[in-house]
Each structure stands twice: as structure tokens, then as C-alpha cells.
Design a protein around this motif. Structure first.
Motif, PDB file in Angstrom:
ATOM      1  N   GLY A   1       1.406  16.690   7.718  1.00  9.72           N
ATOM      2  CA  GLY A   1       2.283  15.879   8.545  1.00  9.72           C
ATOM      3  C   GLY A   1       2.364  14.446   8.074  1.00  9.72           C
ATOM      4  O   GLY A   1       3.023  13.629   8.702  1.00  9.72           O
ATOM      5  N   SER A   2       1.687  14.146   6.957  1.00  6.12           N
ATOM      6  CA  SER A   2       1.701  12.784   6.430  1.00  6.12           C
ATOM      7  C   SER A   2       2.360  12.756   5.064  1.00  6.12           C
ATOM      8  O   SER A   2       2.140  13.644   4.242  1.00  6.12           O
ATOM      9  CB  SER A   2       0.277  12.249   6.308  1.00  6.12           C
ATOM     10  OG  SER A   2      -0.340  12.169   7.572  1.00  6.12           O
ATOM     11  N   GLY A   3       3.140  11.738   4.843  1.00  6.12           N
ATOM     12  CA  GLY A   3       3.775  11.579   3.551  1.00  6.12           C
ATOM     13  C   GLY A   3       2.870  10.879   2.569  1.00  6.12           C
ATOM     14  O   GLY A   3       1.919  10.194   2.954  1.00  6.12           O
ATOM     15  N   ILE A   4       3.173  11.042   1.289  1.00  7.00           N
ATOM     16  CA  ILE A   4       2.391  10.364   0.270  1.00  7.00           C
ATOM     17  C   ILE A   4       3.061   9.078  -0.186  1.00  7.00           C
ATOM     18  O   ILE A   4       2.382   8.153  -0.655  1.00  7.00           O
ATOM     19  CB  ILE A   4       2.124  11.272  -0.938  1.00  7.00           C
ATOM     20  CG1 ILE A   4       3.421  11.826  -1.514  1.00  7.00           C
ATOM     21  CG2 ILE A   4       1.190  12.413  -0.554  1.00  7.00           C
ATOM     22  CD1 ILE A   4       3.259  12.525  -2.841  1.00  7.00           C
ATOM     23  N   SER A   5       4.367   8.982  -0.034  1.00 10.61           N
ATOM     24  CA  SER A   5       5.061   7.766  -0.404  1.00 10.61           C
ATOM     25  C   SER A   5       6.415   7.725   0.288  1.00 10.61           C
ATOM     26  O   SER A   5       7.089   8.758   0.379  1.00 10.61           O
ATOM     27  CB  SER A   5       5.249   7.681  -1.919  1.00 10.61           C
ATOM     28  OG  SER A   5       5.807   6.441  -2.286  1.00 10.61           O
ATOM     29  N   CYS A   6       6.782   6.550   0.768  1.00  8.37           N
ATOM     30  CA  CYS A   6       8.052   6.370   1.460  1.00  8.37           C
ATOM     31  C   CYS A   6       8.716   5.076   1.000  1.00  8.37           C
ATOM     32  O   CYS A   6       8.020   4.112   0.645  1.00  8.37           O
ATOM     33  CB  CYS A   6       7.843   6.347   2.975  1.00  8.37           C
ATOM     34  SG  CYS A   6       7.241   7.919   3.658  1.00  8.37           S
ATOM     35  N   ILE A   7      10.053   5.059   1.046  1.00  4.58           N
ATOM     36  CA  ILE A   7      10.801   3.897   0.582  1.00  4.58           C
ATOM     37  C   ILE A   7      11.944   3.606   1.548  1.00  4.58           C
ATOM     38  O   ILE A   7      12.582   4.531   2.076  1.00  4.58           O
ATOM     39  CB  ILE A   7      11.322   4.132  -0.855  1.00  4.58           C
ATOM     40  CG1 ILE A   7      11.939   2.870  -1.441  1.00  4.58           C
ATOM     41  CG2 ILE A   7      12.307   5.308  -0.899  1.00  4.58           C
ATOM     42  CD1 ILE A   7      12.198   2.957  -2.955  1.00  4.58           C
ATOM     43  N   SER A   8      12.167   2.333   1.799  1.00  2.57           N
ATOM     44  CA  SER A   8      13.239   1.943   2.704  1.00  2.57           C
ATOM     45  C   SER A   8      14.608   2.168   2.074  1.00  2.57           C
ATOM     46  O   SER A   8      14.722   2.376   0.853  1.00  2.57           O
ATOM     47  CB  SER A   8      13.083   0.478   3.098  1.00  2.57           C
ATOM     48  OG  SER A   8      13.183  -0.350   1.961  1.00  2.57           O
ATOM     49  N   ASN A   9      15.647   2.117   2.894  1.00  2.00           N
ATOM     50  CA  ASN A   9      16.979   2.419   2.377  1.00  2.00           C
ATOM     51  C   ASN A   9      17.431   1.419   1.311  1.00  2.00           C
ATOM     52  O   ASN A   9      18.164   1.777   0.389  1.00  2.00           O
ATOM     53  CB  ASN A   9      18.006   2.518   3.503  1.00  2.00           C
ATOM     54  CG  ASN A   9      18.052   1.292   4.399  1.00  2.00           C
ATOM     55  OD1 ASN A   9      17.353   0.305   4.177  1.00  2.00           O
ATOM     56  ND2 ASN A   9      18.874   1.363   5.430  1.00  2.00           N
ATOM     57  N   SER A  10      16.969   0.194   1.401  1.00  2.00           N
ATOM     58  CA  SER A  10      17.324  -0.815   0.402  1.00  2.00           C
ATOM     59  C   SER A  10      16.449  -0.733  -0.845  1.00  2.00           C
ATOM     60  O   SER A  10      16.786  -1.291  -1.887  1.00  2.00           O
ATOM     61  CB  SER A  10      17.180  -2.203   1.009  1.00  2.00           C
ATOM     62  OG  SER A  10      15.817  -2.486   1.271  1.00  2.00           O
ATOM     63  N   GLY A  11      15.304  -0.087  -0.699  1.00  2.01           N
ATOM     64  CA  GLY A  11      14.340  -0.033  -1.798  1.00  2.01           C
ATOM     65  C   GLY A  11      13.346  -1.177  -1.790  1.00  2.01           C
ATOM     66  O   GLY A  11      12.416  -1.206  -2.601  1.00  2.01           O
ATOM     67  N   ARG A  12      13.507  -2.119  -0.860  1.00  2.37           N
ATOM     68  CA  ARG A  12      12.645  -3.300  -0.862  1.00  2.37           C
ATOM     69  C   ARG A  12      11.244  -3.015  -0.332  1.00  2.37           C
ATOM     70  O   ARG A  12      10.286  -3.685  -0.702  1.00  2.37           O
ATOM     71  CB  ARG A  12      13.293  -4.421  -0.055  1.00  2.37           C
ATOM     72  CG  ARG A  12      14.447  -5.120  -0.768  1.00  2.37           C
ATOM     73  CD  ARG A  12      14.807  -6.410  -0.069  1.00  2.37           C
ATOM     74  NE  ARG A  12      15.403  -6.159   1.234  1.00  2.37           N
ATOM     75  CZ  ARG A  12      16.716  -6.048   1.429  1.00  2.37           C
ATOM     76  NH1 ARG A  12      17.550  -6.161   0.413  1.00  2.37           N
ATOM     77  NH2 ARG A  12      17.191  -5.835   2.645  1.00  2.37           N
TER      78      ARG A  12
ATOM     79  N   MET B   1       6.958   6.111   8.918  1.00  2.21           N
ATOM     80  CA  MET B   1       7.552   7.366   8.442  1.00  2.21           C
ATOM     81  C   MET B   1       6.509   8.207   7.724  1.00  2.21           C
ATOM     82  O   MET B   1       6.405   9.415   7.956  1.00  2.21           O
ATOM     83  CB  MET B   1       8.715   7.085   7.494  1.00  2.21           C
ATOM     84  CG  MET B   1       9.350   8.346   6.960  1.00  2.21           C
ATOM     85  SD  MET B   1      10.601   8.037   5.697  1.00  2.21           S
ATOM     86  CE  MET B   1      11.064   9.730   5.314  1.00  2.21           C
ATOM     87  N   CYS B   2       5.733   7.572   6.861  1.00  5.23           N
ATOM     88  CA  CYS B   2       4.749   8.313   6.088  1.00  5.23           C
ATOM     89  C   CYS B   2       3.561   8.787   6.924  1.00  5.23           C
ATOM     90  O   CYS B   2       2.732   9.535   6.419  1.00  5.23           O
ATOM     91  CB  CYS B   2       4.275   7.471   4.905  1.00  5.23           C
ATOM     92  SG  CYS B   2       5.132   7.868   3.347  1.00  5.23           S
ATOM     93  N   ASN B   3       3.473   8.339   8.137  1.00  4.32           N
ATOM     94  CA  ASN B   3       2.404   8.791   9.025  1.00  4.32           C
ATOM     95  C   ASN B   3       2.950   9.586  10.207  1.00  4.32           C
ATOM     96  O   ASN B   3       2.306   9.665  11.263  1.00  4.32           O
ATOM     97  CB  ASN B   3       1.593   7.586   9.504  1.00  4.32           C
ATOM     98  CG  ASN B   3       0.714   7.030   8.410  1.00  4.32           C
ATOM     99  OD1 ASN B   3      -0.355   7.567   8.117  1.00  4.32           O
ATOM    100  ND2 ASN B   3       1.167   5.961   7.768  1.00  4.32           N
ATOM    101  N   THR B   4       4.126  10.176   9.997  1.00  2.00           N
ATOM    102  CA  THR B   4       4.781  10.961  11.036  1.00  2.00           C
ATOM    103  C   THR B   4       5.150  12.321  10.486  1.00  2.00           C
ATOM    104  O   THR B   4       5.612  12.436   9.350  1.00  2.00           O
ATOM    105  CB  THR B   4       6.044  10.242  11.535  1.00  2.00           C
ATOM    106  OG1 THR B   4       5.681   8.968  12.072  1.00  2.00           O
ATOM    107  CG2 THR B   4       6.757  11.058  12.605  1.00  2.00           C
TER     108      THR B   4
END
Length: 132
Positions: A47-58, A110-113
Motif C-alpha cells: 500500500g506504499s509507493g516507492i517514489s512519487c512525483i508532482s504534476n509539475s515535476g518540482r 500519495m506514496c504513503n497511501t
């Protein structure tokens, strides 16, 4: 058809590298935060992600298990998100899948959901096997 399609998985030796891609069809990725999640063989989907990125990439987030080894990036013009994986370990063996989420949720959250908790789209995954 609205979908996310992952590619780039395969068999690699420990210490090797792979680059995964997550391509969108039927919609544009640039509105969404994107995360990479994984499911190891024989184990329940994490249920946890390893990497997440915002829509802008920032803004980016990495789980401790991959920090310093993996790099997430995106090219909104190509409607694609990437995961560069270096120094791969046997414990990285898993099906990797990407998920699209509302930009209203911060990337760390997000990565912890669990993706089932209201995230928008996810793909079927690509298998990464790290073995000698």
C-alpha cells in the motif's frame, strides 16, 4: 481507452540498472501526480509507493528503501513518467506499476497511501527481476 501502460522491466543482475516508463493513453498525465508502487512475488500488493512525483515535476518523494538509487522524472510533452533504477538488489524484484493521483494530495502522502484509496488510474505493471 483510458489507461496507464508500464514498460521497461526485465531480468537484470544485482548492481545493474533499468529504466521503467509509464505512458498514458486516453488522457493527459500533466494534471496528475504520479507514483510508482511495487508488489513482490508471493506477497500482497504494497500500500506504499516507492517514489512519487508532482504534476509539475518540482516535487518528488522516495521511500527509504530506494533513496539514492532510484530517480523519478517526467516528460509531460511525451505524456510519460520514468523511473531510473540503479544499483538494483534482489529485494527490488517485483511487479512495478504506476498510479495517477489527484494533485490535491501531496506526493509524500500519495506514496504513503494505498492506491485503492481514491487514486484515479493505475496500470497492470511490468516485472523486474534482479538475479544473478
Amino acid at each position: 481507452q483510458v489507461q496507464l501502460v508500464e514498460s521497461g522491466g526485465g531480468l537484470v543482475q544485482p548492481g545493474g540498472s533499468l529504466r521503467l516508463s509509464c505512458a498514458a493513453s486516453g488522457f493527459t498525465l500533466d494534471y496528475y501526480n504520479i507514483g510508482w508502487f511495487r508488489q513482490a512475488p508471493g506477497k500482497e500488493r504494497s500500500g506504499s509507493g516507492i517514489s512519487c512525483i508532482s504534476n509539475s515535476g518540482r516535487n518528488t518523494y522516495y521511500a527509504d528503501s530506494v533513496k539514492g538509487r532510484f530517480t523519478i522524472s517526467r516528460d509531460n510533452a511525451k505524456n510519460t513518467v520514468y523511473l531510473q533504477m540503479n544499483s538494483l538488489k534482489p529485494e527490488d524484484t517485483a511487479v512495478y506499476y504506476c498510479v495517477a493521483d489527484s494533485p490535491l494530495r501531496a506526493v509524500q502522502a500519495m506514496c504513503n497511501t494505498d492506491p485503492l484509496d481514491g487514486m484515479n488510474y493505475w496500470g497492470k505493471g511490468t516485472l523486474v527481476t534482479v538475479s544473478s
